[in-house]
Design an enzyme around this catalytic site. Structure first.
Site, mmCIF file in Angstrom:
data_model
loop_
_atom_site.group_PDB
_atom_site.id
_atom_site.type_symbol
_atom_site.label_atom_id
_atom_site.label_comp_id
_atom_site.label_asym_id
_atom_site.label_seq_id
_atom_site.Cartn_x
_atom_site.Cartn_y
_atom_site.Cartn_z
ATOM 1 C CD GLU A 16 -2.603 0.916 2.511
ATOM 2 O OE1 GLU A 16 -3.492 0.010 2.722
ATOM 3 O OE2 GLU A 16 -2.728 2.067 3.315
ATOM 4 C CG HIS A 76 -6.977 2.675 -0.365
ATOM 5 N ND1 HIS A 76 -6.754 2.607 0.697
ATOM 6 C CD2 HIS A 76 -6.178 1.998 -1.191
ATOM 7 C CE1 HIS A 76 -5.884 1.517 1.165
ATOM 8 N NE2 HIS A 76 -5.414 1.121 -0.285
HETATM 9 C C1 FAD Z 1 -6.829 -1.538 5.014
HETATM 10 C C2 FAD Z 1 -7.318 -0.193 5.449
HETATM 11 C C3 FAD Z 1 -7.159 0.820 4.428
HETATM 12 C C4 FAD Z 1 -7.365 2.086 4.728
HETATM 13 N N1 FAD Z 1 -7.270 3.097 3.839
HETATM 14 C C5 FAD Z 1 -7.632 4.441 4.033
HETATM 15 C C6 FAD Z 1 -7.434 5.444 3.180
HETATM 16 O O1 FAD Z 1 -7.331 5.381 1.869
HETATM 17 N N2 FAD Z 1 -8.104 6.709 3.519
HETATM 18 C C7 FAD Z 1 -8.349 6.995 4.585
HETATM 19 O O2 FAD Z 1 -8.747 8.036 4.771
HETATM 20 N N3 FAD Z 1 -8.487 6.168 5.630
HETATM 21 C C8 FAD Z 1 -8.279 4.747 5.357
HETATM 22 N N4 FAD Z 1 -8.380 3.885 6.359
HETATM 23 C C9 FAD Z 1 -8.603 4.446 7.718
HETATM 24 C C10 FAD Z 1 -10.109 4.234 7.806
HETATM 25 O O3 FAD Z 1 -10.826 5.106 6.973
HETATM 26 C C11 FAD Z 1 -10.487 4.649 9.312
HETATM 27 O O4 FAD Z 1 -10.148 3.613 10.141
HETATM 28 C C12 FAD Z 1 -11.980 4.997 9.550
HETATM 29 O O5 FAD Z 1 -12.026 5.407 10.749
HETATM 30 C C13 FAD Z 1 -13.000 3.959 9.525
HETATM 31 O O6 FAD Z 1 -13.322 3.275 8.307
HETATM 32 P P1 FAD Z 1 -14.073 2.143 7.793
HETATM 33 O O7 FAD Z 1 -14.196 1.911 6.430
HETATM 34 O O8 FAD Z 1 -13.660 0.891 8.448
HETATM 35 O O9 FAD Z 1 -15.544 2.821 8.634
HETATM 36 P P2 FAD Z 1 -16.895 2.113 9.017
HETATM 37 O O10 FAD Z 1 -17.014 0.647 8.711
HETATM 38 O O11 FAD Z 1 -17.842 3.103 8.706
HETATM 39 O O12 FAD Z 1 -16.529 2.088 10.693
HETATM 40 C C14 FAD Z 1 -16.511 3.179 11.069
HETATM 41 C C15 FAD Z 1 -17.047 3.114 12.799
HETATM 42 O O13 FAD Z 1 -18.382 2.930 12.578
HETATM 43 C C16 FAD Z 1 -18.864 1.633 13.131
HETATM 44 N N5 FAD Z 1 -19.990 1.129 11.986
HETATM 45 C C17 FAD Z 1 -19.538 0.836 10.815
HETATM 46 N N6 FAD Z 1 -20.616 0.553 10.127
HETATM 47 C C18 FAD Z 1 -21.890 0.957 10.775
HETATM 48 C C19 FAD Z 1 -23.205 1.014 10.652
HETATM 49 N N7 FAD Z 1 -23.774 0.596 9.616
HETATM 50 N N8 FAD Z 1 -23.767 1.695 11.574
HETATM 51 C C20 FAD Z 1 -23.433 2.343 12.634
HETATM 52 N N9 FAD Z 1 -22.221 2.043 13.067
HETATM 53 C C21 FAD Z 1 -21.134 1.622 12.121
HETATM 54 C C22 FAD Z 1 -17.591 0.916 13.252
HETATM 55 O O14 FAD Z 1 -17.945 -0.129 14.210
HETATM 56 C C23 FAD Z 1 -16.438 1.640 13.497
HETATM 57 O O15 FAD Z 1 -16.487 2.036 14.795
HETATM 58 C C24 FAD Z 1 -7.784 2.653 6.010
HETATM 59 C C25 FAD Z 1 -8.118 1.486 7.032
HETATM 60 C C26 FAD Z 1 -7.624 0.415 6.740
HETATM 61 C C27 FAD Z 1 -7.634 -0.843 7.660
#
Ligand code: FAD
Length: 293
Positions: A16, A76
């Site tokens: 990445e 991403h």
């Molecule tokens: C492999 C990887 C790549 C990443 N790449 C990037 C990137 O390119 N750019 C960037 O800015 N960040 C990136 N991140 C960080 C990521 O954006 C953050 O961790 C962010 O805070 C959460 O993203 P998520 O997609 O897991 O969100 P979500 O899945 O929406 O989760 C966020 C929070 O909400 C809760 N939640 C999830 N779904 C729901 C729902 N339907 N209803 C209510 N609560 C819910 C979860 O438990 C969690 O606490 C990356 C992380 C990883 C592990």
């Protein structure tokens, strides 16, 4: 090729990168990628920033890699600061350029903000973005997961249920947040299994580059250093080279154990620096990784 299909054929190594702040930095990112190509990663990915020009660079680098056609690429995409229509526009451009893989994320709040606030008319969670992609496009879809729980989550059970919802909505595989104790990953696998999550879960490893850097990163993303690793890093607080070597040694051990345990792949957070990941991949050898044969 969809990464889901690659995962059916082989265990993957992936790397990445992040987009530079200025366009002049793009050749450096591509050079680092070229250096790591020697180790034949199965795919590379480019992160999506909180806003501004780096987002355009994410698209630009993704499309350049796709056009070179010798490396699979995953873009991403986050929901931060964009309406659903704007996100749809990004997806259309990636689709038109032939990009086949997206990791769908909610994203972190932009710098200076503590809470995530959806943009007007924007998606609130990755689950919604995944559903949108699945309903409107043919992309292969990945999503993020968190062995130690997401920073905003107070309940590991709820966290796993939302992870499952990502899969139910169309995520074909998951990549984990960085972690330094494999036990956390193995415990997460057990929870995921109990919850009925049946897609490949790829561990994400970030080789430590310096004591200050990793303490900052882990405090931001809610991952922890093991007490032993933290003690050793303390000794190298003013010696980045020594901390980096310790990082290579620790990540090699982590990766060896993970690979032996049968993980479907390993994803390296390269941070645009090839040294550590090159050394780790040299150390590993990975005879059953197709790219290495
Ligand atoms: C492999 C990887 C790549 C990443 N790449 C990037 C990137 O390119 N750019 C960037 O800015 N960040 C990136 N991140 C960080 C990521 O954006 C953050 O961790 C962010 O805070 C959460 O993203 P998520 O997609 O897991 O969100 P979500 O899945 O929406 O989760 C966020 C929070 O909400 C809760 N939640 C999830 N779904 C729901 C729902 N339907 N209803 C209510 N609560 C819910 C979860 O438990 C969690 O606490 C990356 C992380 C990883 C592990």
């Amino acid at each position: 090729m969809r990464i889901r299909d690659i995962l059916k054929e082989t265990r993957t190594i992936s790397c990445e990168f992040f987009p530079p702040r200025q366009a002049e930095g793009i050749p450096d990112v591509l050079r680092t990628m070229k250096t790591l190509k020697e180790y034949r990663p199965d795919f590379v990915s480019i992160t999506y920033g909180a806003g501004g020009s780096t987002r355009a660079f994410t698209e630009q680098i993704t499309l350049e890699v796709k056009a070179q056609a010798d490396l699979e690429v995953m873009a991403h995409l986050t929901c931060v600061g964009q309406s659903q229509e704007e996100v749809h526009g990004v997806l259309e451009r990636l689709d038109e350029a032939g990009v086949e893989n997206i990791i769908a994320l909610r994203g972190d709040p932009p710098r200076g903000q503590t809470d995530f606030v959806p943009a007007e008319g924007g998606f609130k969670h990755a689950t919604e973005l995944i559903e949108h992609i699945r309903s409107n496009f043919q992309f292969g879809i990945a999503a993020a997961c968190y062995p130690e729980g997401h920073t905003e989550s107070t309940d590991l059970g709820a966290d796993i249920e939302y992870t499952k919802l990502k899969v139910n909505n169309g995520a074909e595989f998951l990549i984990t947040q960085l972690f330094y104790d494999n036990r956390d990953f193995f415990d997460f696998l057990e929870r995921a299994d109990k919850a009925g999550i049946d897609v490949p879960i790829i561990p994400g490893l970030l080789p430590i580059l310096s004591t200050a850097q990793i303490r900052r990163f882990t405090s931001m993303c809610g991952a922890k250093l093991t007490p032993d690793l933290d003690r050793q890093l303390e000794k190298f607080a003013d010696d980045d080279d020594a901390a980096r070597e310790l990082g290579v040694e620790h990540a090699t051990k982590q990766a060896e154990e993970l690979w032996k345990s049968g993980v479907p792949g390993i994803h390296f957070y390269v941070l645009n620096k090839s040294y550590s990941v090159s050394k780790i991949l040299q150390n590993l050898g990975l005879p059953d990784h197709s790219g290495q044969q």
